[in-house]
Design a protein around this motif. Structure first.
Motif, PDB file in Angstrom:
ATOM      1  N   ASN A   1       5.114 -40.342  39.471  1.00  0.00           N
ATOM      2  CA  ASN A   1       5.569 -40.729  38.546  1.00  0.00           C
ATOM      3  C   ASN A   1       4.582 -41.407  37.333  1.00  0.00           C
ATOM      4  OD1 ASN A   1       7.991 -40.989  39.356  1.00  0.00           O
ATOM      5  ND2 ASN A   1       7.066 -43.139  40.739  1.00  0.00           N
ATOM      6  N   ASN A   2       2.964 -41.896  37.600  1.00  0.00           N
ATOM      7  CA  ASN A   2       2.287 -41.484  36.716  1.00  0.00           C
ATOM      8  C   ASN A   2       1.770 -40.145  35.900  1.00  0.00           C
ATOM      9  OD1 ASN A   2       0.037 -42.848  34.975  1.00  0.00           O
ATOM     10  ND2 ASN A   2      -0.620 -43.333  36.959  1.00  0.00           N
ATOM     11  N   PRO A   3       1.829 -40.019  34.927  1.00  0.00           N
ATOM     12  CA  PRO A   3       1.950 -39.348  33.401  1.00  0.00           C
ATOM     13  C   PRO A   3      -0.054 -38.732  33.480  1.00  0.00           C
ATOM     14  CG  PRO A   3       2.397 -40.395  32.212  1.00  0.00           C
ATOM     15  CD  PRO A   3       2.673 -41.130  33.348  1.00  0.00           C
TER      16      PRO A   3
ATOM     17  N   VAL B   1      -4.125 -31.282  29.246  1.00  0.00           N
ATOM     18  CA  VAL B   1      -3.864 -32.200  29.730  1.00  0.00           C
ATOM     19  C   VAL B   1      -4.844 -33.852  30.275  1.00  0.00           C
ATOM     20  CG1 VAL B   1      -1.579 -31.971  29.517  1.00  0.00           C
ATOM     21  CG2 VAL B   1      -2.797 -31.827  32.200  1.00  0.00           C
ATOM     22  N   ASN B   2      -6.676 -32.950  30.211  1.00  0.00           N
ATOM     23  CA  ASN B   2      -7.516 -33.257  31.298  1.00  0.00           C
ATOM     24  C   ASN B   2      -6.959 -34.347  32.121  1.00  0.00           C
ATOM     25  OD1 ASN B   2     -10.182 -34.827  31.221  1.00  0.00           O
ATOM     26  ND2 ASN B   2      -9.108 -37.055  31.526  1.00  0.00           N
ATOM     27  N   LEU B   3      -6.733 -32.620  33.321  1.00  0.00           N
ATOM     28  CA  LEU B   3      -5.895 -33.161  34.774  1.00  0.00           C
ATOM     29  C   LEU B   3      -6.918 -32.631  35.521  1.00  0.00           C
ATOM     30  CD1 LEU B   3      -4.084 -33.894  37.011  1.00  0.00           C
ATOM     31  CD2 LEU B   3      -2.515 -31.741  36.477  1.00  0.00           C
ATOM     32  N   LYS B   4      -8.071 -32.798  36.514  1.00  0.00           N
ATOM     33  CA  LYS B   4      -8.563 -31.957  37.820  1.00  0.00           C
ATOM     34  C   LYS B   4      -8.178 -32.119  39.141  1.00  0.00           C
ATOM     35  CE  LYS B   4     -12.537 -31.563  34.892  1.00  0.00           C
ATOM     36  NZ  LYS B   4     -14.264 -32.310  34.740  1.00  0.00           N
ATOM     37  N   LEU B   5      -7.685 -30.767  39.760  1.00  0.00           N
ATOM     38  CA  LEU B   5      -7.122 -30.981  40.957  1.00  0.00           C
ATOM     39  C   LEU B   5      -7.727 -29.454  41.759  1.00  0.00           C
ATOM     40  CD1 LEU B   5      -3.294 -30.596  40.226  1.00  0.00           C
ATOM     41  CD2 LEU B   5      -4.576 -32.837  40.636  1.00  0.00           C
TER      42      LEU B   5
END
Length: 131
Positions: free
Chosen positions: A129-131, A88-92
């Motif tokens: 809210n922003n996917p 999901v192209n997510l890095k935290l």
């Protein structure tokens, strides 16, 4: 002449306030993205250097005002690691504790005594809210 100047100033101020209200969610999403990005570029710290807050009752819902305040005042405890979800192209960034400051920037550790890479490692984060 002075009345014309103050009328223009009032019109510009109302225009800025109106744009802020219309694009409120987009501004909040941008601030969260920038806080996360800037946290990811900083150096990680060891858990022994930081004190974390693990009280669930102090965690508030992510609102535009809390996001705006937190973007100005950096109270995050310091990044102790990173987590990536390539699908999901997510890095935290991962922070020690679950304070609002930590959760607005990334994920927070839920227990003080857990060690990364050993057993289950519980993390918490805000639903945005922003996917």
């Amino acid at each position: 002449m002075k009345q014309n100047f103050w009328t223009k100033c009032l019109a510009v101020a109302l225009l800025i306030i109106g744009l802020g209200l219309v694009f409120n969610q987009q501004i909040a999403d941008f601030l969260v993205k920038e806080m996360t990005r800037s946290s990811l570029t900083k150096k990680t710290v060891t858990v022994t250097q930081k004190k974390g807050d693990f009280n669930f009752k102090k965690v508030k819902q992510a609102s535009s005002t809390t996001i705006a305040k937190e973007s100005v005042i950096n109270q995050a405890t310091g990044m102790i690691g990173k987590i990536s979800f390539p699908a999901v192209n997510l890095k935290l960034p991962i922070f020690y504790g679950i304070s609002n400051a930590n959760l607005l920037r990334g994920a927070g550790t839920m227990k003080a005594d857990q060690k990364m890479g050993q057993g289950n490692y519980a993390l918490a984060g805000h639903h945005m809210n922003n996917p």
